[in-house]
Design a protein around this motif. Structure first.
Motif, mmCIF file in Angstrom:
data_model
loop_
_atom_site.group_PDB
_atom_site.id
_atom_site.type_symbol
_atom_site.label_atom_id
_atom_site.label_comp_id
_atom_site.label_asym_id
_atom_site.label_seq_id
_atom_site.Cartn_x
_atom_site.Cartn_y
_atom_site.Cartn_z
ATOM 1 N N ASP A 9 0.868 -1.182 0.000
ATOM 2 C CA ASP A 9 0.000 0.000 0.000
ATOM 3 C C ASP A 9 0.902 1.228 0.000
ATOM 4 O OD1 ASP A 9 -2.062 1.804 0.186
ATOM 5 O OD2 ASP A 9 -2.440 1.469 2.318
ATOM 6 N N ALA A 10 1.433 1.543 -1.176
ATOM 7 C CA ALA A 10 2.424 2.611 -1.282
ATOM 8 C C ALA A 10 1.858 3.962 -0.856
ATOM 9 C CB ALA A 10 2.944 2.694 -2.722
ATOM 10 N N GLU A 11 0.593 4.215 -1.173
ATOM 11 C CA GLU A 11 -0.019 5.501 -0.823
ATOM 12 C C GLU A 11 -0.510 5.536 0.620
ATOM 13 O OE1 GLU A 11 -3.066 6.348 -3.607
ATOM 14 O OE2 GLU A 11 -1.751 6.208 -5.366
ATOM 15 N N LYS A 12 -0.499 4.378 1.262
ATOM 16 C CA LYS A 12 -0.928 4.264 2.664
ATOM 17 C C LYS A 12 -2.323 4.853 2.885
ATOM 18 C CE LYS A 12 3.720 4.127 4.636
ATOM 19 N NZ LYS A 12 4.393 3.961 3.351
ATOM 20 N N LYS A 13 -3.231 4.515 1.970
ATOM 21 C CA LYS A 13 -4.612 4.976 2.117
ATOM 22 C C LYS A 13 -5.370 4.153 3.150
ATOM 23 C CE LYS A 13 -5.717 4.402 -2.169
ATOM 24 N NZ LYS A 13 -6.541 4.406 -3.419
ATOM 25 N N TYR A 14 -4.935 2.908 3.335
ATOM 26 C CA TYR A 14 -5.626 2.003 4.253
ATOM 27 C C TYR A 14 -4.767 1.798 5.501
ATOM 28 C CZ TYR A 14 -8.326 0.845 0.061
ATOM 29 O OH TYR A 14 -9.101 0.903 -1.070
ATOM 30 N N LYS A 15 -4.820 2.727 6.414
ATOM 31 C CA LYS A 15 -4.006 2.608 7.623
ATOM 32 C C LYS A 15 -4.738 1.792 8.688
ATOM 33 C CE LYS A 15 -1.064 6.698 7.265
ATOM 34 N NZ LYS A 15 -0.536 7.874 7.987
ATOM 35 N N MET A 16 -3.950 1.056 9.469
ATOM 36 C CA MET A 16 -4.506 0.261 10.559
ATOM 37 C C MET A 16 -4.881 1.180 11.718
ATOM 38 S SD MET A 16 -5.449 -2.598 11.796
ATOM 39 C CE MET A 16 -4.813 -3.730 10.549
ATOM 40 N N THR A 17 -6.041 0.936 12.318
ATOM 41 C CA THR A 17 -6.496 1.718 13.465
ATOM 42 C C THR A 17 -6.214 0.954 14.760
ATOM 43 O OG1 THR A 17 -8.718 0.766 13.382
ATOM 44 C CG2 THR A 17 -8.323 2.771 12.085
ATOM 45 N N CYS A 18 -6.398 1.633 15.891
ATOM 46 C CA CYS A 18 -6.157 0.992 17.193
ATOM 47 C C CYS A 18 -7.124 -0.163 17.424
ATOM 48 C CB CYS A 18 -6.294 2.023 18.311
ATOM 49 S SG CYS A 18 -5.038 3.326 18.266
ATOM 50 N N ASP A 19 -8.399 0.054 17.086
ATOM 51 C CA ASP A 19 -9.369 -1.037 17.228
ATOM 52 C C ASP A 19 -9.074 -2.160 16.241
ATOM 53 O OD1 ASP A 19 -10.675 0.273 19.243
ATOM 54 O OD2 ASP A 19 -12.228 1.131 17.954
ATOM 55 N N GLY A 20 -8.463 -1.799 15.111
ATOM 56 C CA GLY A 20 -8.118 -2.810 14.117
ATOM 57 C C GLY A 20 -7.026 -3.745 14.601
ATOM 58 N N TYR A 21 -5.932 -3.192 15.158
ATOM 59 C CA TYR A 21 -4.868 -4.094 15.624
ATOM 60 C C TYR A 21 -5.272 -4.817 16.906
ATOM 61 C CZ TYR A 21 -2.954 -0.441 18.846
ATOM 62 O OH TYR A 21 -2.762 0.493 19.830
ATOM 63 N N LEU A 22 -6.218 -4.226 17.668
ATOM 64 C CA LEU A 22 -6.756 -4.956 18.821
ATOM 65 C C LEU A 22 -7.544 -6.176 18.340
ATOM 66 C CD1 LEU A 22 -7.213 -5.093 21.900
ATOM 67 C CD2 LEU A 22 -9.238 -3.664 21.572
ATOM 68 N N LYS A 23 -8.266 -6.012 17.218
ATOM 69 C CA LYS A 23 -9.014 -7.128 16.641
ATOM 70 C C LYS A 23 -8.060 -8.210 16.138
ATOM 71 C CE LYS A 23 -12.595 -9.331 15.060
ATOM 72 N NZ LYS A 23 -13.612 -9.912 15.971
ATOM 73 N N LEU A 24 -6.987 -7.806 15.468
ATOM 74 C CA LEU A 24 -6.009 -8.781 14.984
ATOM 75 C C LEU A 24 -5.376 -9.541 16.143
ATOM 76 C CD1 LEU A 24 -4.143 -6.867 12.118
ATOM 77 C CD2 LEU A 24 -5.727 -8.791 11.893
#
Length: 366
Positions: free
Chosen positions: A325-340
């Motif tokens: 994701d070179a443009e980094k349009k899809y950044k991971m959120t805090c709730d996202g990495y908590l889900k992972l």
């Protein structure tokens, strides 16, 4: 009340209250036997109770209490208030309050209940030699100040947690849940505990409150140490939630819902998925209704649900990518990495038990 306080001075201060004259008449007419006593304390207390009885909003008790405090007298919740409320109830029955032109608030029923609760759970002090020995092992700057525990708190301390057990402590705010955990950790100094909370400030305060055998963390800090840090290293971490505005640039323009309205429903779908224990995004995570551009509530149709799931899955798939994701349009959120982190089924090794603060607020994903 303190013996150092001059009852006459406090009584004189109490006379400035606008309900004092009514209270004085009540005591004189209905409780004449109090007038013949040599001590002023009983009369003063009954006048105080009468004024409390006449108060309509509970907030009026605060300035009345300040009268006593200004004369060096402090009302203690566990020792003074039960007697105040009990005598207050007796005063209500003896005076016949219905003869006056005011309504007794339903708070009186609560006062009776609270009074009985305090008396039933009267404080007891730890006396066992074992506990005194364990407490002496703690560093003075880390130990919780010596407190008196109720029999309910004592029951918790008498229970030694076993592997696989779940113990729930149910109590109102401010009743000493945290202090109970501190005393528990001090008693079982040979065990290692993990104290987990939602708020970073609470976790930081816990580090200076709990003994050294307790590690204080937030849910997100645990997840960050295992998952979130990798996205930060790649510059793909967004510490805020993904905004509806940013999502509107990541989805396609379709017929039906407007782009911004659909971005809202996709955002809600992602949030519901993060808070769940599910492994994949499905229609159960989509919202039931939405507001259209006219502010009218509309049910989300089956087709719109399918579109929301499809677009939410696409965003989540790109969020998880560390590379590509070179443009980094899809950044991971805090709730996202908590889900992972939750999906990885982490094993919190090295701890004998885990303290979860405000566990009732935990989502299935936590």
């Amino acid at each position: 009340t303190s013996r150092k306080v001059d009852p006459s001075a406090v009584l004189g201060c109490l006379k400035s209250h606008h309900l004092f004259s009514k209270a004085e008449v009540c005591v004189a007419n209905k409780l004449p036997h109090l007038q013949s006593r040599t001590g002023v304390d009983t009369h003063q207390l009954q006048l105080f109770n009468a004024v409390i009885t006449f108060l309509s909003p509970v907030t009026q008790f605060t300035p009345l209490k300040s009268y006593y405090k200004s004369h060096g007298c402090t009302l203690h919740v566990r020792s003074d208030l039960p007697h105040v409320f009990c005598s207050q109830r007796c005063l209500v029955m003896q005076v016949g309050a219905h003869s006056f032109s005011f309504l007794l608030s339903t708070r009186i029923h609560y006062n009776i209940f609270y009074c009985l609760y305090l008396m039933e759970n009267s404080s007891v002090t730890l006396q066992t030699a074992e506990e005194e020995t364990l407490a002496s092992r703690c560093r003075q700057d880390l130990c919780w100040p010596e407190v008196k525990l109720t029999h309910e708190q004592q029951r918790i301390l008498n229970h030694k947690i076993e592997r696989g057990q779940i113990v729930k402590i149910m109590a109102f705010a401010g009743t000493g849940k945290t202090s109970t955990l501190v005393k528990y950790a001090e008693k079982f100094a040979d065990l290692n505990f993990l104290y987990v909370t939602f708020n970073k400030a609470v976790a930081e305060k816990g580090k200076s409150t709990f003994p050294s055998n307790v590690t204080c963390k937030t849910f997100h800090s645990l997840a960050f140490g295992s998952v979130g840090k990798h996205y930060k290293e790649k510059g793909k971490l967004n510490f805020n939630k993904m905004s509806v505005f940013s999502i509107s640039f990541l989805i396609q323009n379709r017929e039906g819902q407007s782009l911004f309205i659909r971005a809202k429903t996709v955002s809600q779908t992602l949030e519901n998925f993060f808070a769940s224990s599910d492994k994949e995004i499905c229609e159960e995570h989509t919202p039931i209704w939405f507001k259209n551009t006219h502010g009218e509530r509309r049910f989300v149709t089956r087709l719109e649900k399918e579109i929301n799931v499809q677009e939410a899955k696409e965003i989540w798939r790109n969020m998880k990518k560390l590379d590509g994701d070179a443009e980094k349009k899809y950044k991971m959120t805090c709730d996202g990495y908590l889900k992972l982190w939750q999906l990885s089924k982490p094993q919190l090794s090295g701890y004998d038990a885990i303290f979860v603060d405000e566990a009732q607020d935990c989502t299935p994903g936590e």
